[in-house]
Design an enzyme around this catalytic site. Structure first.
Site, PDB file in Angstrom:
ATOM      1  N   HIS A 137     -40.863  84.787 -24.958  1.00 33.71           N
ATOM      2  CA  HIS A 137     -41.350  84.648 -23.739  1.00 33.71           C
ATOM      3  C   HIS A 137     -40.557  83.775 -22.732  1.00 33.71           C
ATOM      4  O   HIS A 137     -41.207  83.335 -21.823  1.00 33.71           O
ATOM      5  CB  HIS A 137     -43.123  84.156 -23.892  1.00 33.71           C
ATOM      6  CG  HIS A 137     -43.783  85.331 -24.224  1.00 33.71           C
ATOM      7  ND1 HIS A 137     -44.281  86.441 -23.533  1.00 33.71           N
ATOM      8  CD2 HIS A 137     -44.216  85.598 -25.600  1.00 33.71           C
ATOM      9  CE1 HIS A 137     -45.140  87.303 -24.092  1.00 33.71           C
ATOM     10  NE2 HIS A 137     -45.048  86.999 -25.483  1.00 33.71           N
TER      11      HIS A 137
ATOM     12  N   LYS B   5     -49.898  79.937  -9.470  1.00 33.55           N
ATOM     13  CA  LYS B   5     -49.004  80.034 -10.950  1.00 33.55           C
ATOM     14  C   LYS B   5     -48.944  78.600 -11.468  1.00 33.55           C
ATOM     15  O   LYS B   5     -49.246  77.815 -10.607  1.00 33.55           O
ATOM     16  CB  LYS B   5     -47.684  80.785 -10.980  1.00 33.55           C
ATOM     17  CG  LYS B   5     -46.701  80.169  -9.951  1.00 33.55           C
ATOM     18  CD  LYS B   5     -45.374  80.892  -9.802  1.00 33.55           C
ATOM     19  CE  LYS B   5     -45.381  82.169  -9.331  1.00 33.55           C
ATOM     20  NZ  LYS B   5     -45.431  83.596  -9.894  1.00 33.55           N
ATOM     21  N   ARG B   6     -48.582  78.346 -12.878  1.00 32.98           N
ATOM     22  CA  ARG B   6     -48.503  77.220 -13.208  1.00 32.98           C
ATOM     23  C   ARG B   6     -47.342  76.284 -12.273  1.00 32.98           C
ATOM     24  O   ARG B   6     -46.666  76.917 -11.900  1.00 32.98           O
ATOM     25  CB  ARG B   6     -48.088  77.179 -14.895  1.00 32.98           C
ATOM     26  CG  ARG B   6     -49.022  77.713 -15.743  1.00 32.98           C
ATOM     27  CD  ARG B   6     -50.075  76.736 -15.742  1.00 32.98           C
ATOM     28  NE  ARG B   6     -49.735  75.447 -16.041  1.00 32.98           N
ATOM     29  CZ  ARG B   6     -49.466  75.066 -17.534  1.00 32.98           C
ATOM     30  NH1 ARG B   6     -50.043  75.876 -18.241  1.00 32.98           N
ATOM     31  NH2 ARG B   6     -49.248  73.737 -17.745  1.00 32.98           N
TER      32      ARG B   6
ATOM     33  N   LYS C 125     -40.374  77.229 -11.417  1.00 33.10           N
ATOM     34  CA  LYS C 125     -41.062  78.243 -10.593  1.00 33.10           C
ATOM     35  C   LYS C 125     -40.820  77.756  -8.716  1.00 33.10           C
ATOM     36  O   LYS C 125     -41.141  78.822  -8.118  1.00 33.10           O
ATOM     37  CB  LYS C 125     -42.401  78.214 -10.767  1.00 33.10           C
ATOM     38  CG  LYS C 125     -42.450  78.828 -12.216  1.00 33.10           C
ATOM     39  CD  LYS C 125     -44.054  78.729 -12.578  1.00 33.10           C
ATOM     40  CE  LYS C 125     -44.231  79.181 -13.906  1.00 33.10           C
ATOM     41  NZ  LYS C 125     -44.447  80.673 -14.206  1.00 33.10           N
TER      42      LYS C 125
ATOM     43  N   THR D 107     -46.024  88.022 -14.380  1.00 34.53           N
ATOM     44  CA  THR D 107     -47.031  89.273 -14.114  1.00 34.53           C
ATOM     45  C   THR D 107     -47.839  88.993 -12.979  1.00 34.53           C
ATOM     46  O   THR D 107     -48.181  90.057 -12.600  1.00 34.53           O
ATOM     47  CB  THR D 107     -47.801  89.204 -15.494  1.00 34.53           C
ATOM     48  OG1 THR D 107     -48.337  87.747 -15.860  1.00 34.53           O
ATOM     49  CG2 THR D 107     -47.255  89.679 -16.764  1.00 34.53           C
TER      50      THR D 107
ATOM     51  N   LYS E 161     -49.415  92.087 -10.296  1.00 38.12           N
ATOM     52  CA  LYS E 161     -50.983  92.029  -9.971  1.00 38.12           C
ATOM     53  C   LYS E 161     -50.890  92.255  -8.276  1.00 38.12           C
ATOM     54  O   LYS E 161     -51.761  92.931  -7.627  1.00 38.12           O
ATOM     55  CB  LYS E 161     -51.669  90.837 -10.147  1.00 38.12           C
ATOM     56  CG  LYS E 161     -51.901  90.830 -11.858  1.00 38.12           C
ATOM     57  CD  LYS E 161     -52.399  89.582 -12.479  1.00 38.12           C
ATOM     58  CE  LYS E 161     -52.174  89.430 -13.847  1.00 38.12           C
ATOM     59  NZ  LYS E 161     -52.111  87.969 -14.103  1.00 38.12           N
TER      60      LYS E 161
HETATM   61  C1  26V Z   1     -45.221  76.507 -24.938  1.00 38.08           C
HETATM   62  C2  26V Z   1     -45.733  75.560 -25.436  1.00 38.08           C
HETATM   63  C3  26V Z   1     -44.936  74.388 -25.724  1.00 38.08           C
HETATM   64  C4  26V Z   1     -45.838  73.273 -26.394  1.00 38.08           C
HETATM   65  C5  26V Z   1     -47.081  73.079 -26.189  1.00 38.08           C
HETATM   66  C6  26V Z   1     -47.661  74.388 -25.648  1.00 38.08           C
HETATM   67  C7  26V Z   1     -47.058  75.553 -25.341  1.00 38.08           C
HETATM   68  C8  26V Z   1     -47.801  76.793 -24.884  1.00 38.08           C
HETATM   69  C9  26V Z   1     -46.972  77.846 -24.481  1.00 38.08           C
HETATM   70  C10 26V Z   1     -45.676  77.623 -24.573  1.00 38.08           C
HETATM   71  C11 26V Z   1     -44.705  78.777 -24.197  1.00 38.08           C
HETATM   72  C12 26V Z   1     -44.926  79.343 -22.785  1.00 38.08           C
HETATM   73  C13 26V Z   1     -44.012  80.479 -22.752  1.00 38.08           C
HETATM   74  C14 26V Z   1     -44.794  81.566 -21.657  1.00 38.08           C
HETATM   75  O1  26V Z   1     -45.823  81.391 -20.982  1.00 38.08           O
HETATM   76  N1  26V Z   1     -43.891  82.410 -20.995  1.00 38.08           N
HETATM   77  C15 26V Z   1     -44.412  83.067 -19.928  1.00 38.08           C
HETATM   78  O2  26V Z   1     -44.775  84.544 -20.386  1.00 38.08           O
HETATM   79  C16 26V Z   1     -45.147  85.310 -19.508  1.00 38.08           C
HETATM   80  C17 26V Z   1     -45.667  86.606 -20.317  1.00 38.08           C
HETATM   81  O3  26V Z   1     -44.693  87.052 -20.989  1.00 38.08           O
HETATM   82  C18 26V Z   1     -44.203  85.689 -18.594  1.00 38.08           C
HETATM   83  O4  26V Z   1     -44.624  86.892 -17.573  1.00 38.08           O
HETATM   84  C19 26V Z   1     -43.519  84.601 -18.052  1.00 38.08           C
HETATM   85  O5  26V Z   1     -42.670  84.703 -17.344  1.00 38.08           O
HETATM   86  C20 26V Z   1     -43.121  83.381 -19.176  1.00 38.08           C
HETATM   87  O6  26V Z   1     -42.901  82.274 -18.450  1.00 38.08           O
END
Ligand code: 26V
Length: 811
Positions: A356, A544-545, A550, A652, A656
């Site tokens: 992702h 968004k975050r 972003k 995503t 929406k």
């Molecule tokens: C990374 C970490 C790192 C350490 C602590 C907790 C944590 C939690 C999540 C992540 C990975 C995040 C990756 C993510 O959310 N990617 C997003 O995924 C979406 C669904 O595929 C996509 O639409 C977004 O573009 C993408 O940023």
């Protein structure tokens, strides 16, 4: 379908209320009324749940398990009512009892067990699997505290813990009899018995994993799948009795707390990945419990372990559940006594992996020492996997030592989870076409060369049931009135809406619906943020975050520039706009938190300047979550998707927004490209660097942000205003943003894209002025959004990765 009429629903509800609370309905408060309603709906669901489970146990159909550290479910009541087809009956029955359904729905606490896109995708996928009649279940962690709640105090983000279980959770069922033991620490005893090496894990710390099951109701098909979330508890006789007898009560409590901390809190996604031992513990905890319970269940119903891969598909959502690979190997080799090669074939055929993100700093790597002492047997297995895999590499890439070391699973004192995930699964997919291409050509090119057939793309999707039917009932009704309701089960039928876009009365209705949704949003803004906004202005939304890539900062600079031009030229003819932001920053991510403060400072300055007040306003909405998104998105005119090209894997919310008839302003990043391909150039506004340009700058340099700063006076003016005191009396407040842009060469090309962004925004203004044309654009976006339903995505996963049958008919 639940077949119930209004009268019997009303009666059942009154009975349920009495049964739960032992008082008269009239004496009850709303929380009690909500609990009775949820309880009643759960009763309906339970019957179908049992039926689905029985069918699955009998049918021998392939079962899919979606492993994810995050499930961002939001509220469940409305979803269940919609999918069961009884929302109207329920609403009418309750209103006869003087109970407004919406008020009860709003009492439900959001189930916020996710950070953002990745967690919400998992929730959409569960809804689509159930609605497509795919036996597909979720597996994750029942965090006691979800993603933090955001408060804005003096313009700054303050994090408050999300005690989402405080009022109880009507949807979960604790299944103590289905618990598993997960083992941490200790040592591995190796023996040689009957010509066989045996591995016994000794002196470990056992942790009890208790599953809590939540029903996932399919749309109009009597299917109820399961989301199983695991909670950590101390194995009772390991702590209290022995310690108690020694009178060491505090020690017992401490021990209990340390065990329970495993499922205590969801980690916020940070700008940098930090290798925290508790997170590794969480990962093994839920993966081990999940895999053990799947295999136990599989064997109980007569499954032959050597055919596991024919009957079970395990999907890992990012690298977080990668330990599933060595855990399956451990069970097959150590417990089932299979030969390593046979076990490896079964494991890799069973597991598939989605990537992702290409942000290198987010990739998970665990220090060997930590890994080894926490999971000694799993570490040995990973070492063995790596040894055999490196042998393969030596044969393939003779003498290319650097390449082999780059590709190794264990290297530089670390275990690289993405490498383990690629090697140990049969499918690796990206989440949008561009993203998958970047994985293949750049980020994972060595692996693509080695395993070209593993790599594939599955562009993300969103469930149109929650993001259109539930969140935008007015638009849904207009669609039903025009194109009929086939789009509900076949979302690409939304295409038929195109035919109606030359009908002025339809465009008129579309515009009225948007206005009503904007009015609803405006009243939420007034209630929550105490800011009055004009629903006739353009609602320009970036939610968004908060993250540098972003580029909320780009949006800020453009607002500051617009503000300047309005002050310089009070008669400037612009469409009035309301800029709406929302999103959470990781608690440890300084720049993101500082960005929130900047937005609030800009809002304060502009909203209090009477010279521009009837033209522009800025709002930061507190505590963005699924439920707030359901209100914001239908009331949006302009969707901001302005990430630095190549950085947003898919996105995503872009989907929406389009489904709810917003026009998108976007860079050619992630799924924006595919949105543009669907709606065509006339119905989206694109700006900024292309992927090739960005990649070439990263590769060969050549970008100098200070040149732009010095040559474009608009840029200089807004960037200087970051530190001039104009927006905040403390001139140094936004100094680091300034430094990043000017002195650290603007890693995310904000200044580079500024001019083209401003032009694109001017084009939006021009398009909006032509009301009819604008409404047509909105309609085209709706009509082309069907392909972005997660039903399409899930069908592609099912047929292209999991090998599960897709059967649409009801049970
Ligand atoms: C990374 C970490 C790192 C350490 C602590 C907790 C944590 C939690 C999540 C992540 C990975 C995040 C990756 C993510 O959310 N990617 C997003 O995924 C979406 C669904 O595929 C996509 O639409 C977004 O573009 C993408 O940023």
């Amino acid at each position: 379908m639940v077949s119930v009429d209004k009268k019997s629903f009303k009666l059942a509800y009154i009975n349920k209320f009495l049964e739960l609370h032992g008082i008269d309905l009239k004496e009850g408060n709303n929380q009690q009324k909500y609990e009775a309603l949820a309880g009643l709906i759960r009763d309906y669901v339970s019957r179908m749940w049992l039926k689905t489970n029985k069918k699955n146990n009998k049918s021998g159909q392939k079962q899919v398990y979606y492993f994810s550290m995050e499930f961002l479910m939001g509220r469940l009541l409305g979803d269940a009512l919609l999918n069961l087809g009884i929302r109207d009956i329920c609403k009418e029955a309750l209103s006869e009892l003087n109970i407004p359904l919406e008020e009860l729905e709003n009492l439900e606490h959001d189930q916020g067990l996710g950070n953002g896109g990745l967690g919400r995708l998992a929730a959409c996928f569960l809804d689509s699997m159930a609605s497509l009649n795919i036996p597909g279940n979720g597996c994750g962690i029942r965090y006691k505290y979800g993603f933090f709640e955001q408060k804005i105090v003096d313009g700054k983000q303050v994090e408050v813990s999300d005690d989402w279980l405080k009022e109880g959770n009507a949807w979960e069922m604790r299944k103590a009899n289905k618990s598993e033991i997960v083992k941490f620490g200790g040592e591995v005893k190796v023996d040689y018995i009957n010509n066989n090496l045996t591995f016994t894990h000794v002196n470990y710390e056992p942790v009890l994993a208790i599953p809590y099951d939540t029903p996932i109701v399919g749309y109009d098909n009597d299917v109820v799948n399961t989301l199983r979330l695991w909670s950590a508890e101390a194995v009772s006789n390991e702590f209290d009795f022995s310690s108690f007898s020694r009178g060491d009560f505090l020690k017992a409590i401490e021990y209990k707390n340390s065990i329970e901390s495993i499922s205590q809190v969801l980690y916020p996604e940070d700008s940098f990945y930090k290798g925290k031992i508790l997170r590794l513990k969480q990962q093994y905890f839920f993966v081990s419990a999940g895999i053990q319970s799947i295999i136990r269940h599989f064997k109980k119903y007569g499954g032959n372990i050597e055919e596991l891969d024919e009957k079970i598909a395990i999907h890992i959502n990012d690298t977080h559940p990668t330990l599933a690979i060595p855990e399956i190997m451990r069970i097959l080799v150590d417990e089932e006594g299979l030969d390593w090669n046979v076990a490896w074939r079964i494991t890799t055929n069973t597991v598939s992996y989605t990537n992702h993100t290409i942000l290198a700093e987010a990739l998970e790597k665990w220090p060997i020492d930590m890994f080894k002492s926490l999971l000694p047997r799993i570490y040995m297995i990973v070492e063995e996997i790596n040894k055999r895999y490196c042998e393969e590499l030596w044969n393939r890439f003779q003498g290319q030592w650097q390449k082999i070391s780059d590709m190794s699973i264990i290297a530089d004192g670390q275990v690289k989870m993405a490498h383990l995930a690629i090697v140990g699964s049969h499918s690796v997919n990206g989440v949008a076409k561009l993203h998958t291409e970047i994985l293949k050509k750049k980020e994972m090119s060595n692996f693509y060369y080695l395993y070209p057939n593993k790599f594939n793309n599955k562009t993300n999707g969103i469930t149109h049931r929650r993001w259109l039917l539930k969140s935008n009932p007015k638009l849904t009704n207009l669609l039903k009135d025009t194109i009929g309701d086939s789009f509900i089960k076949h979302p690409t039928d939304l295409n038929n809406f195109q035919k109606y876009l030359s009908d002025d009365s339809v465009l008129e209705k579309l515009s009225r619906i948007k206005l009503e949704n904007k009015k609803r949003l405006a009243s939420t803004i007034l209630k929550n943020q105490k800011i009055e906004v004009d629903p006739y202005s353009i609602f320009d939304v970036q939610v968004k975050r908060i993250h540098a890539y972003k580029r909320q900062i780009l949006n800020c600079l453009r607002i500051m520039d617009l503000y300047n031009s309005l002050i310089d030229n009070p008669d400037k003819d612009i469409e009035s706009r309301t800029f709406i932001f929302a999103g959470k920053a990781a608690p440890g991510y300084y720049l993101a938190k500082n960005t929130i403060e900047l937005i609030n400072s800009i809002a304060k300055t502009i909203n209090n300047d009477s010279r521009v007040n009837n033209k522009i306003k800025v709002v930061f909405m507190e505590n963005y979550n699924v439920s707030l998104a359901e209100q914001i998105i239908p009331g949006t005119d302009l969707s901001e998707q302005i990430s630095t090209t190549t950085k947003e894997a898919s996105g995503t919310s872009n989907m929406k927004f389009m489904m709810n008839g917003a026009v998108t302003i976007a860079t050619l990043d992630g799924a924006n490209i595919e949105i543009k391909d669907e709606v065509t150039d006339e119905n989206i506004v694109i700006f900024g660097l292309t992927a090739d340009e960005v990649l070439s700058y990263y590769r060969s340099g050549g970008y100098n942000s200070s040149e732009i700063y010095n040559s474009d006076i608009r840029v200089k003016r807004v960037v200087d205003d970051l530190v001039s005191g104009r927006y905040n009396p403390d001139k140094d407040r936004f100094r680091s943003i300034y430094e990043n842009l000017v002195n650290y060469n603007d890693e995310f090309f904000v200044l580079k894209d500024f001019d083209s962004y401003v032009k694109a925004q001017n084009k939006i203004d021009m398009l909006y002025k032509d009301e009819r044309r604008w409404q047509k654009m909105c309609g085209q976006n709706i009509a082309h959004s069907g392909i972005f339903s997660s039903d399409r995505t899930i069908e592609q996963y099912a047929t292209g990765i999991w090998g599960s049958e897709v059967i649409y008919k009801n049970l």
